[in-house]
Scaffold this active site. Sequence first.
Site, PDB file in Angstrom:
ATOM      1  N   TYR A   1       6.112 -55.439  17.834  1.00 58.59           N
ATOM      2  CA  TYR A   1       5.454 -56.249  18.867  1.00 58.59           C
ATOM      3  C   TYR A   1       6.288 -57.488  19.179  1.00 58.59           C
ATOM      4  CZ  TYR A   1       2.205 -59.820  20.676  1.00 58.59           C
ATOM      5  OH  TYR A   1       1.614 -60.829  21.411  1.00 58.59           O
TER       6      TYR A   1
ATOM      7  N   THR B   1       4.752 -65.436  22.789  1.00 58.62           N
ATOM      8  CA  THR B   1       3.944 -65.584  21.572  1.00 58.62           C
ATOM      9  C   THR B   1       4.691 -66.248  20.423  1.00 58.62           C
ATOM     10  OG1 THR B   1       3.027 -64.261  19.749  1.00 58.62           O
ATOM     11  CG2 THR B   1       4.611 -63.150  21.148  1.00 58.62           C
TER      12      THR B   1
ATOM     13  N   LYS C   1       8.276 -58.592  22.575  1.00 60.31           N
ATOM     14  CA  LYS C   1       7.948 -59.844  23.269  1.00 60.31           C
ATOM     15  C   LYS C   1       9.184 -60.746  23.393  1.00 60.31           C
ATOM     16  CE  LYS C   1       3.456 -59.904  24.303  1.00 60.31           C
ATOM     17  NZ  LYS C   1       2.868 -60.321  25.580  1.00 60.31           N
TER      18      LYS C   1
ATOM     19  N   GLU D   1       4.660 -65.211  17.563  1.00 61.09           N
ATOM     20  CA  GLU D   1       5.192 -64.136  16.716  1.00 61.09           C
ATOM     21  C   GLU D   1       6.713 -64.014  16.826  1.00 61.09           C
ATOM     22  OE1 GLU D   1       4.154 -61.389  14.563  1.00 61.09           O
ATOM     23  OE2 GLU D   1       2.628 -62.877  14.152  1.00 61.09           O
TER      24      GLU D   1
HETATM   25  P1  NAP Z   1      -5.981 -58.445  24.599  1.00 60.93           P
HETATM   26  O1  NAP Z   1      -7.376 -58.972  24.493  1.00 60.93           O
HETATM   27  O2  NAP Z   1      -5.531 -57.377  23.673  1.00 60.93           O
HETATM   28  O3  NAP Z   1      -5.779 -57.939  26.107  1.00 60.93           O
HETATM   29  C1  NAP Z   1      -4.680 -57.178  26.476  1.00 60.93           C
HETATM   30  C2  NAP Z   1      -4.874 -56.675  27.887  1.00 60.93           C
HETATM   31  O4  NAP Z   1      -3.754 -55.875  28.270  1.00 60.93           O
HETATM   32  C3  NAP Z   1      -6.119 -55.775  28.073  1.00 60.93           C
HETATM   33  O5  NAP Z   1      -6.651 -56.029  29.333  1.00 60.93           O
HETATM   34  C4  NAP Z   1      -5.511 -54.378  28.031  1.00 60.93           C
HETATM   35  O6  NAP Z   1      -6.288 -53.407  28.706  1.00 60.93           O
HETATM   36  C5  NAP Z   1      -4.213 -54.637  28.789  1.00 60.93           C
HETATM   37  N1  NAP Z   1      -3.186 -53.626  28.577  1.00 60.93           N
HETATM   38  C6  NAP Z   1      -2.711 -53.145  27.403  1.00 60.93           C
HETATM   39  N2  NAP Z   1      -1.723 -52.266  27.628  1.00 60.93           N
HETATM   40  C7  NAP Z   1      -1.576 -52.180  28.976  1.00 60.93           C
HETATM   41  C8  NAP Z   1      -0.732 -51.423  29.832  1.00 60.93           C
HETATM   42  N3  NAP Z   1       0.170 -50.569  29.349  1.00 60.93           N
HETATM   43  N4  NAP Z   1      -0.848 -51.587  31.169  1.00 60.93           N
HETATM   44  C9  NAP Z   1      -1.766 -52.440  31.683  1.00 60.93           C
HETATM   45  N5  NAP Z   1      -2.612 -53.166  30.920  1.00 60.93           N
HETATM   46  C10 NAP Z   1      -2.515 -53.026  29.578  1.00 60.93           C
HETATM   47  O7  NAP Z   1      -4.943 -59.633  24.458  1.00 60.93           O
HETATM   48  P2  NAP Z   1      -5.164 -61.209  24.669  1.00 60.93           P
HETATM   49  O8  NAP Z   1      -5.535 -61.806  23.350  1.00 60.93           O
HETATM   50  O9  NAP Z   1      -5.995 -61.447  25.859  1.00 60.93           O
HETATM   51  O10 NAP Z   1      -3.665 -61.678  24.949  1.00 60.93           O
HETATM   52  C11 NAP Z   1      -3.162 -61.744  26.270  1.00 60.93           C
HETATM   53  C12 NAP Z   1      -1.633 -61.738  26.227  1.00 60.93           C
HETATM   54  O11 NAP Z   1      -1.160 -62.862  25.487  1.00 60.93           O
HETATM   55  C13 NAP Z   1      -1.017 -60.520  25.540  1.00 60.93           C
HETATM   56  O12 NAP Z   1       0.179 -60.229  26.198  1.00 60.93           O
HETATM   57  C14 NAP Z   1      -0.719 -61.000  24.123  1.00 60.93           C
HETATM   58  O13 NAP Z   1       0.332 -60.251  23.570  1.00 60.93           O
HETATM   59  C15 NAP Z   1      -0.359 -62.445  24.392  1.00 60.93           C
HETATM   60  N6  NAP Z   1      -0.650 -63.399  23.328  1.00 60.93           N
HETATM   61  C16 NAP Z   1      -1.887 -63.477  22.794  1.00 60.93           C
HETATM   62  C17 NAP Z   1      -2.170 -64.431  21.838  1.00 60.93           C
HETATM   63  C18 NAP Z   1      -3.531 -64.563  21.220  1.00 60.93           C
HETATM   64  O14 NAP Z   1      -3.643 -65.194  20.152  1.00 60.93           O
HETATM   65  N7  NAP Z   1      -4.583 -64.049  21.836  1.00 60.93           N
HETATM   66  C19 NAP Z   1      -1.152 -65.334  21.444  1.00 60.93           C
HETATM   67  C20 NAP Z   1       0.105 -65.220  22.037  1.00 60.93           C
HETATM   68  C21 NAP Z   1       0.345 -64.275  22.990  1.00 60.93           C
HETATM   69  P3  NAP Z   1      -7.499 -52.613  27.978  1.00 60.93           P
HETATM   70  O15 NAP Z   1      -8.690 -53.509  28.071  1.00 60.93           O
HETATM   71  O16 NAP Z   1      -7.595 -51.389  28.784  1.00 60.93           O
HETATM   72  O17 NAP Z   1      -7.072 -52.380  26.553  1.00 60.93           O
HETATM   73  N1  GDD Z   2      -5.942 -58.035  12.068  1.00 59.86           N
HETATM   74  C1  GDD Z   2      -6.088 -58.323  10.773  1.00 59.86           C
HETATM   75  N2  GDD Z   2      -7.009 -57.627  10.056  1.00 59.86           N
HETATM   76  N3  GDD Z   2      -5.321 -59.287  10.222  1.00 59.86           N
HETATM   77  C2  GDD Z   2      -5.529 -59.580   8.911  1.00 59.86           C
HETATM   78  C3  GDD Z   2      -6.475 -58.910   8.136  1.00 59.86           C
HETATM   79  C4  GDD Z   2      -7.241 -57.874   8.730  1.00 59.86           C
HETATM   80  O1  GDD Z   2      -8.083 -57.226   8.096  1.00 59.86           O
HETATM   81  N4  GDD Z   2      -6.446 -59.437   6.891  1.00 59.86           N
HETATM   82  C5  GDD Z   2      -5.524 -60.386   6.898  1.00 59.86           C
HETATM   83  N5  GDD Z   2      -4.956 -60.479   8.110  1.00 59.86           N
HETATM   84  C6  GDD Z   2      -3.856 -61.403   8.473  1.00 59.86           C
HETATM   85  C7  GDD Z   2      -2.673 -60.719   9.142  1.00 59.86           C
HETATM   86  O2  GDD Z   2      -1.830 -60.104   8.163  1.00 59.86           O
HETATM   87  C8  GDD Z   2      -2.023 -61.918   9.845  1.00 59.86           C
HETATM   88  O3  GDD Z   2      -1.182 -62.612   8.951  1.00 59.86           O
HETATM   89  C9  GDD Z   2      -3.208 -62.827  10.186  1.00 59.86           C
HETATM   90  O4  GDD Z   2      -4.321 -62.325   9.428  1.00 59.86           O
HETATM   91  C10 GDD Z   2      -3.575 -62.820  11.662  1.00 59.86           C
HETATM   92  O5  GDD Z   2      -3.696 -61.469  12.095  1.00 59.86           O
HETATM   93  P1  GDD Z   2      -4.274 -61.106  13.556  1.00 59.86           P
HETATM   94  O6  GDD Z   2      -5.580 -61.761  13.758  1.00 59.86           O
HETATM   95  O7  GDD Z   2      -4.182 -59.631  13.704  1.00 59.86           O
HETATM   96  O8  GDD Z   2      -3.275 -61.864  14.533  1.00 59.86           O
HETATM   97  P2  GDD Z   2      -1.684 -61.940  14.561  1.00 59.86           P
HETATM   98  O9  GDD Z   2      -1.308 -63.328  14.133  1.00 59.86           O
HETATM   99  O10 GDD Z   2      -1.044 -60.820  13.872  1.00 59.86           O
HETATM  100  O11 GDD Z   2      -1.394 -61.749  16.121  1.00 59.86           O
HETATM  101  C11 GDD Z   2      -2.151 -62.452  17.112  1.00 59.86           C
HETATM  102  O12 GDD Z   2      -1.543 -63.679  17.400  1.00 59.86           O
HETATM  103  C12 GDD Z   2      -0.237 -63.588  17.974  1.00 59.86           C
HETATM  104  C13 GDD Z   2       0.261 -65.013  18.204  1.00 59.86           C
HETATM  105  O13 GDD Z   2       0.748 -65.539  17.023  1.00 59.86           O
HETATM  106  C14 GDD Z   2      -2.234 -61.549  18.334  1.00 59.86           C
HETATM  107  O14 GDD Z   2      -3.150 -62.090  19.249  1.00 59.86           O
HETATM  108  C15 GDD Z   2      -0.878 -61.398  19.000  1.00 59.86           C
HETATM  109  O15 GDD Z   2      -1.031 -60.695  20.250  1.00 59.86           O
HETATM  110  C16 GDD Z   2      -0.318 -62.790  19.275  1.00 59.86           C
HETATM  111  O16 GDD Z   2       0.934 -62.711  19.876  1.00 59.86           O
END
Ligand code: NAP
Ligand code: GDD
Length: 343
Positions: free
Chosen positions: A155, A132, A159, A134
């Site tokens: 987190y 990520t 990662k 992050e």
């Molecule tokens: P998500 O919607 O939160 O999905 C996470 C998945 O992991 C869900 O299926 C959840 O199951 C499962 N899980 C959580 N804890 C677990 C555990 N202990 N054992 C087995 N399964 C578990 O996340 P996503 O947005 O699809 O992201 C997928 C991956 O990419 C994550 O690793 C995230 O950190 C990474 N990532 C995401 C983003 C982004 O912007 N979306 C960016 C960079 C990296 P449940 O349904 O039961 O909760």
């Molecule tokens: N969730 C959330 N809720 N975020 C907020 C809010 C709120 O009410 N208001 C402002 N934010 C700001 C957060 O402080 C952050 O700076 C930004 O919005 C994005 O927050 P999220 O959507 O929670 O995503 P993230 O950037 O912290 O994390 C996501 O992206 C990562 C990759 O950069 C997640 O998907 C992570 O799993 C992933 O690794």
Amino acid sequence: MTKKALITGITGQDGSHLCDFLMEKGYKIIGLKRRSSSFNTKRIDHIYNDISQTKNFIPYYGDLTDSSNILRVIQSTQPDEIYNLAAQSHVHTSFEIPEYSANADALGTLRILEAIRVLKLQKKTKFYQASTSEIFGNTEIPQSEKTPFRPRSPYAIAKLYAYWTTVNYREAYKIFAVNGILFNHEGPRRGETFVSRKVTRAVAEIYHKKRKFFTLGNLNAKRDWGSAKDYVRSMWLMLKAKKPSDYVIATGKSYTVKKFVEEAFKYIGVKISWKGKGINEVGIDKKTGHIYVKVDPKYFRPTEVFELRGDASKAKKELKWKPSTNFKELVAEMMEHDLNEIK
Ligand code: NAP
Ligand code: GDD
């Protein structure tokens, strides 16, 4: 021969999109799903309930915190590819549950790589790690594969451990293991507690007169928001590359949370302007003066990442990957979906 892919986190946003994508390519999918007290398969029900796909989609119960379970699933399924997408993926929540986040996100990755090594699958099984943006924290902008890491949350720290473990197992045991350093990616399947989906759902509820306003945290944070469907394609491309390597996946453009809010309201014909400062700042309807957005400090993080903007030149050059959805189109897709769902 049919390829077998094990996807951890199959019930999540990315897991479900990757499953659709790989099945379309003819893969057999082994989906790792953890037990929950209520249904959590909404994003994959179209596959789960399709009897014609029973042969191609095999669900397994499993949890990244359980080594013996991971070992058994990998041993009995012998996958060609493993996509490790499971994680406690919420940055803010990781401050509340740091130990669990480390167990699942850091050690979970180690457990899978160890299973590949112990089962002597180094030559057979390719490994994708969901890394990520992050991990960069607040460093230079834009961030590329060469940018130093400075994680700012439990987190991100977990990662980063997973990132280096993946690199180490690639170098030490010659496993085809890669890190996809993905920047934020969204879509209609995005979890409702992430800011993009929180905003599009709230704006759709306002449109349908189901709520009057909503609250957010840091309005000035900037993110590089792409489309989840675009991004899962890059995971597959990384495992198809000649050599294993790590890649940044991003659009190259960043926008503030405020801009996201403005764009979502624009979709329902409301022009938002901002008034006040700090926790007193509000987003108002320029025409009527109605307050739609307020700040609630409970959403502030103890340490914030102010701007993430990625440079995906390496992926563009080596994988021929590029994003196909821009910011405006992404917000529109999410708004269209949420307006229909909430209706
Ligand atoms: P998500 O919607 O939160 O999905 C996470 C998945 O992991 C869900 O299926 C959840 O199951 C499962 N899980 C959580 N804890 C677990 C555990 N202990 N054992 C087995 N399964 C578990 O996340 P996503 O947005 O699809 O992201 C997928 C991956 O990419 C994550 O690793 C995230 O950190 C990474 N990532 C995401 C983003 C982004 O912007 N979306 C960016 C960079 C990296 P449940 O349904 O039961 O909760
Ligand atoms: N969730 C959330 N809720 N975020 C907020 C809010 C709120 O009410 N208001 C402002 N934010 C700001 C957060 O402080 C952050 O700076 C930004 O919005 C994005 O927050 P999220 O959507 O929670 O995503 P993230 O950037 O912290 O994390 C996501 O992206 C990562 C990759 O950069 C997640 O998907 C992570 O799993 C992933 O690794």
